[in-house]
Write a protein that holds these residues in place. Structure first.
Motif, short mmCIF file in Angstrom:
data_model
loop_
_atom_site.label_atom_id
_atom_site.label_comp_id
_atom_site.label_asym_id
_atom_site.label_seq_id
_atom_site.Cartn_x
_atom_site.Cartn_y
_atom_site.Cartn_z
N PRO A 135 -2.91 19.68 6.14
CA PRO A 135 -3.50 18.64 6.22
C PRO A 135 -4.66 18.45 5.81
CG PRO A 135 -3.57 19.39 8.49
CD PRO A 135 -2.69 20.43 7.60
N GLU A 136 -5.47 19.69 5.55
CA GLU A 136 -6.92 19.65 4.94
C GLU A 136 -7.06 19.00 3.69
OE1 GLU A 136 -5.61 22.09 6.50
OE2 GLU A 136 -6.35 22.16 8.44
N VAL B 27 -5.12 2.72 1.45
CA VAL B 27 -4.88 4.24 1.12
C VAL B 27 -3.28 4.29 1.38
CG1 VAL B 27 -5.12 6.40 1.82
CG2 VAL B 27 -6.96 5.11 1.45
N CYS B 28 -2.55 4.87 0.71
CA CYS B 28 -1.28 5.28 1.04
C CYS B 28 -1.13 6.74 0.84
CB CYS B 28 -0.56 4.74 -0.34
SG CYS B 28 1.48 5.24 -0.22
N VAL B 29 -0.60 7.18 2.21
CA VAL B 29 -0.13 8.70 2.40
C VAL B 29 1.22 9.10 2.00
CG1 VAL B 29 -0.53 10.58 3.93
CG2 VAL B 29 -2.07 8.61 4.05
N SER B 30 1.50 9.81 1.10
CA SER B 30 3.08 10.08 0.81
C SER B 30 3.43 11.37 1.21
CB SER B 30 3.17 9.64 -0.74
OG SER B 30 4.38 10.05 -1.01
N MET B 31 4.54 11.23 2.05
CA MET B 31 5.06 12.57 2.29
C MET B 31 5.86 13.28 1.36
SD MET B 31 6.86 11.29 5.74
CE MET B 31 6.95 12.74 6.74
N ILE B 32 6.10 14.47 1.32
CA ILE B 32 7.11 15.21 0.42
C ILE B 32 8.14 15.77 1.38
CG2 ILE B 32 5.67 15.41 -1.58
CD1 ILE B 32 5.55 18.37 -0.64
N CYS C 109 1.33 14.07 8.15
CA CYS C 109 1.28 12.90 7.44
C CYS C 109 0.41 12.22 8.54
CB CYS C 109 2.58 12.15 7.32
SG CYS C 109 2.62 10.51 6.59
N LEU C 110 0.65 12.36 10.10
CA LEU C 110 0.25 11.62 10.91
C LEU C 110 -1.37 12.11 11.09
CD1 LEU C 110 3.01 11.79 13.69
CD2 LEU C 110 2.45 10.02 12.01
N THR C 111 -1.61 13.39 10.94
CA THR C 111 -2.86 13.96 10.91
C THR C 111 -3.84 13.39 9.74
OG1 THR C 111 -1.97 16.01 11.59
CG2 THR C 111 -4.28 16.10 10.94
N VAL C 112 -3.45 12.94 8.80
CA VAL C 112 -4.00 12.59 7.64
C VAL C 112 -4.45 11.20 7.95
CG1 VAL C 112 -4.32 12.10 5.15
CG2 VAL C 112 -3.17 14.27 5.90
N VAL C 113 -3.38 10.27 8.25
CA VAL C 113 -3.66 8.95 8.69
C VAL C 113 -4.75 8.94 9.81
CG1 VAL C 113 -2.58 6.79 9.93
CG2 VAL C 113 -1.15 8.21 8.19
N ALA D 234 -0.58 6.27 15.05
CA ALA D 234 -1.74 6.67 14.19
C ALA D 234 -2.66 5.80 13.65
CB ALA D 234 -0.85 7.77 13.45
N GLY D 235 -2.04 4.65 13.04
CA GLY D 235 -2.81 3.70 12.31
C GLY D 235 -2.40 3.13 11.16
N ALA D 236 -1.20 3.62 10.61
CA ALA D 236 -0.41 3.04 9.55
C ALA D 236 -0.06 1.73 9.97
CB ALA D 236 0.64 3.87 9.43
N ASP D 237 -0.31 0.73 8.94
CA ASP D 237 0.06 -0.62 9.06
C ASP D 237 1.18 -1.15 8.11
OD1 ASP D 237 -1.41 -0.58 6.76
OD2 ASP D 237 -2.22 -2.44 7.21
N LYS D 238 1.65 -0.25 7.09
CA LYS D 238 2.82 -0.68 6.29
C LYS D 238 3.52 0.74 5.98
CE LYS D 238 0.99 -4.60 3.94
NZ LYS D 238 1.76 -5.50 4.75
N VAL D 239 4.70 0.60 5.82
CA VAL D 239 5.69 1.72 5.51
C VAL D 239 6.55 1.44 4.05
CG1 VAL D 239 7.84 2.83 6.24
CG2 VAL D 239 6.07 2.01 7.94
#
Ligand code: SF4
Length: 367
Positions: A9-10, A100-105, A114-118, A148-153
């Motif tokens: 996650p860094e 910002v959008c955090v995309s998993m793979i 993903c949760l750590t980055v959010v 964690a703070g995400a507001d959209k999926v």
């Protein structure tokens, strides 16, 4: 000497457009388009364990290049520390950015990372989407993502039918993804995040008919999810690198149908199709259709909203080259189309060619 791994996650990868927006890469967008959403992607040396046939990140990609040099939705994705992105969002480098959008793979560590980055980003930006991989998460994880703070999926179903999904993402490529699990996750995400906060991604031009695509958009709409539409672009080294882009007319009609369905102006069930499954009627009054076309929003990128914008995630050149844009073949306009653009779009809507032809014109923009 061993170089330390630059992994999540860094570290994360950003789209090239996002790297330009946060001041890490020099450059200007054609027609001064601006990016309002920083799209980031988790990164691991092992890469993605899925094998989707059209994807530049796929584990089955036939390329000599290192995974970290690969492209995904047409553009390159350089790697940066999350700290650099936080800094740019905090220090006024990109004050117009609204999301910002955090995309998993598909990687075993992606669930927690993903949760750590959010969590890490929520101090600097109030609107964060997670573009998730249903194969590696469950309902409980969705609750945690919200906490964690995400507001959209976002959920990249990508294929419009179970057969195409299976062929390009599931058994057909020995991939891990399952159609029913993806749709069940859409339903779960709508329950947890609310109807306006879930979007599916669909890719036009990977073997479906317009009718099948429109029915998938309506299915998502009935569940309370909106559709974020993409046009297929062949990724070098992917299994589908020689597959053609969809005809421009087909893409315009699906864009229009998506807008009509997502805005509640009409329904897929009132639309009419010819024997090839092409849309011949949008099932709404002519004057309403004309208003929708003239407004132009239907042809803009469909993405998650931001603080002030309906489509903050506007991904300039995600699905077309700058050359194609310069000859009027933007797939998703990253800004509102001009009256001249609309005139061209109006002709494209009624073009029933079954193959894509790129126009040949004098242009100083490289192809
Ligand atoms: S539309 Fe954009 S911000 Fe929303 S989930 Fe998809 S990529 Fe992320």
């Amino acid at each position: 000497m061993t170089v330390p791994a630059q992994e999540s996650p860094e570290y994360v990868r950003t789209s090239l457009a996002a790297a330009m927006t946060i001041g890490k890469v020099q450059g200007r967008f054609y027609r001064d388009a601006k990016l309002y959403c920083i799209n980031i992607l988790l990164t691991y040396d092992e890469g993605c364990h899925a094998k989707c046939a059209y994807c530049g990140l796929s584990g089955s990609r036939q390329t000599e290049r290192e995974w970290t040099e690969n492209s995904f939705i047409r553009v390159d994705w350089p790697v940066f520390p999350v700290e650099d992105i936080k800094q740019a969002l905090h220090d006024g480098t990109c004050p117009h950015v609204e999301r910002v959008c955090v995309s998993m793979i598909t990687h075993r560590r992606a669930r927690e990372d993903c949760l750590t980055v959010v969590r890490d980003l929520r101090d600097v930006i109030p609107h964060i989407s997670v573009l998730i991989t249903p194969t590696i998460i469950n309902r409980d994880w969705l609750e945690r993502a919200k906490e964690a703070g995400a507001d959209k999926v976002g959920i990249a179903i990508d294929a419009a039918t179970p057969e195409i999904f299976e062929k390009l993402r599931g058994r057909g490529v020995r991939g891990p993804h399952k159609w029913e699990r993806y749709w069940q996750t859409v339903a779960d995400a709508v329950e947890i995040f609310g109807p306006e906060n879930v979007g599916i991604h669909l890719i036009v031009g990977i073997g479906e008919t317009e009718r099948e695509m429109v029915m998938a958009i309506q299915r998502a709409q009935n569940l309370g999810a909106r559709t974020h539409l993409f046009s297929f672009f062949p990724e070098e080294g992917s299994v589908m690198e020689d597959w053609p882009q969809p005809p421009i007319g087909a893409y315009r009609r699906v864009q229009l149908a998506r807008y009509i369905i997502n805005k509640g102006i009409g329904s897929a069930h009132d639309m009419q199709f010819n024997e090839r499954g092409q849309i011949v009627s949008f099932g709404i009054a002519d004057d309403v259709l004309e208003q929708v076309i003239a407004d132009g929003e239907a042809f803009m990128t469909s993405g998650c909203s931001g603080e002030t914008m309906d489509n903050a995630c506007n991904r300039p050149f995600g699905n077309c080259t700058p050359y194609q844009a310069s000859v009027g073949h933007w797939r998703n306009f990253p800004m509102r189309p001009s009256p001249e653009d609309i005139e061209l779009v109006r002709q494209q809507i009624w073009d029933y060619s079954t193959e894509y032809h790129e126009p040949e014109v004098d242009s100083d923009i490289e192809r």
